[in-house]
Design a protein around this motif. Structure first.
Motif, short mmCIF file in Angstrom:
data_model
loop_
_atom_site.label_atom_id
_atom_site.label_comp_id
_atom_site.label_asym_id
_atom_site.label_seq_id
_atom_site.Cartn_x
_atom_site.Cartn_y
_atom_site.Cartn_z
N GLU A 295 -3.53 2.49 1.64
CA GLU A 295 -2.50 2.22 2.65
C GLU A 295 -1.32 1.44 2.05
N ASN A 296 -1.53 0.85 0.90
CA ASN A 296 -0.48 0.07 0.24
C ASN A 296 0.21 0.89 -0.83
N THR A 297 1.36 1.46 -0.49
CA THR A 297 2.08 2.27 -1.48
C THR A 297 3.41 1.62 -1.90
N ILE A 298 3.50 0.30 -1.65
CA ILE A 298 4.72 -0.42 -2.06
C ILE A 298 4.90 -0.34 -3.58
N ALA B 249 6.18 5.96 -10.09
CA ALA B 249 5.93 7.38 -10.40
C ALA B 249 7.14 7.99 -11.10
N THR B 250 8.33 7.67 -10.61
CA THR B 250 9.56 8.17 -11.24
C THR B 250 9.70 7.63 -12.65
N GLN B 251 9.44 6.31 -12.79
CA GLN B 251 9.52 5.66 -14.10
C GLN B 251 8.54 6.29 -15.10
N THR C 254 -4.18 -1.12 -6.67
CA THR C 254 -3.38 -1.10 -5.44
C THR C 254 -3.22 0.26 -4.78
N TRP C 255 -2.73 1.25 -5.50
CA TRP C 255 -2.17 2.44 -4.85
C TRP C 255 -3.17 3.54 -4.53
#
Lengths: 105, 105
Positions: free
Chosen positions: A18-21, A27-29, A82-83
């Motif tokens: 639930e934490n995608t901060i 992902a882009t980096q 986290t993600w």
């Protein structure tokens, strides 16, 4: 992305927590960083109920180098912490490929 | 889906045309049909800008049988004629896999 076979694919399948901060920036980096690595051939990504990212590489050694890249290791750590609720990684040898493209009338 | 390695993966990457009438019914039907085939191990799917479907099989012969299944051939024909603007198919040998699952606290 069409490359002489065999080459290698890393299939990364994930479910997010639930934490995608901070996730999409990372992902882009990581995509940009991967593009600068030796042996990088390309990447495909889609996400709906699950996320699928496939990166393509010339050799298995290129995959190992990318796995052990320091910035990438930090991203992997954050991902587990986290993600992601879960993920699977499959290392594959691409043996054959076929392509179809519709002709414009 | 966890299976003894090596096994095989078919990576199917597609972009859809504007005409997707009947597509999702056919996709569901093909998924059910694939599940009944010899050597079928599982499937992963996501779609956002592109669609990625990965099916997993015990052997290359199982993939060939599925490719030549009559109902599946009809679906492939409709896909090229109607639903897809482009697609790529990659036949891969899965050599290693890793799994992560978050522990519930």
């Amino acid at each position: 992305m069409i490359s002489p076979q065999p080459y290698y694919a890393v299939i990364f399948i994930s479910t997010q927590s639930e934490n995608t901060i901070g996730y999409s920036e990372m992902a882009t980096q990581m995509e940009h960083l991967a593009q600068q690595q030796a042996g990088y051939l390309g990447m495909d990504h889609a996400r709906s109920a699950i996320g699928i990212t496939i990166s393509y590489w010339k050799t298995e050694a290129d995959i190992l180098n990318w796995k052990n890249n320091l910035e990438h290791l930090k991203a992997q750590h954050l991902g587990k912490k986290t993600w992601y609720n879960s993920y699977s990684i499959r290392i594959c040898k691409v043996e054959r490929e076929y392509h179809f493209k519709r002709h414009e009338d």
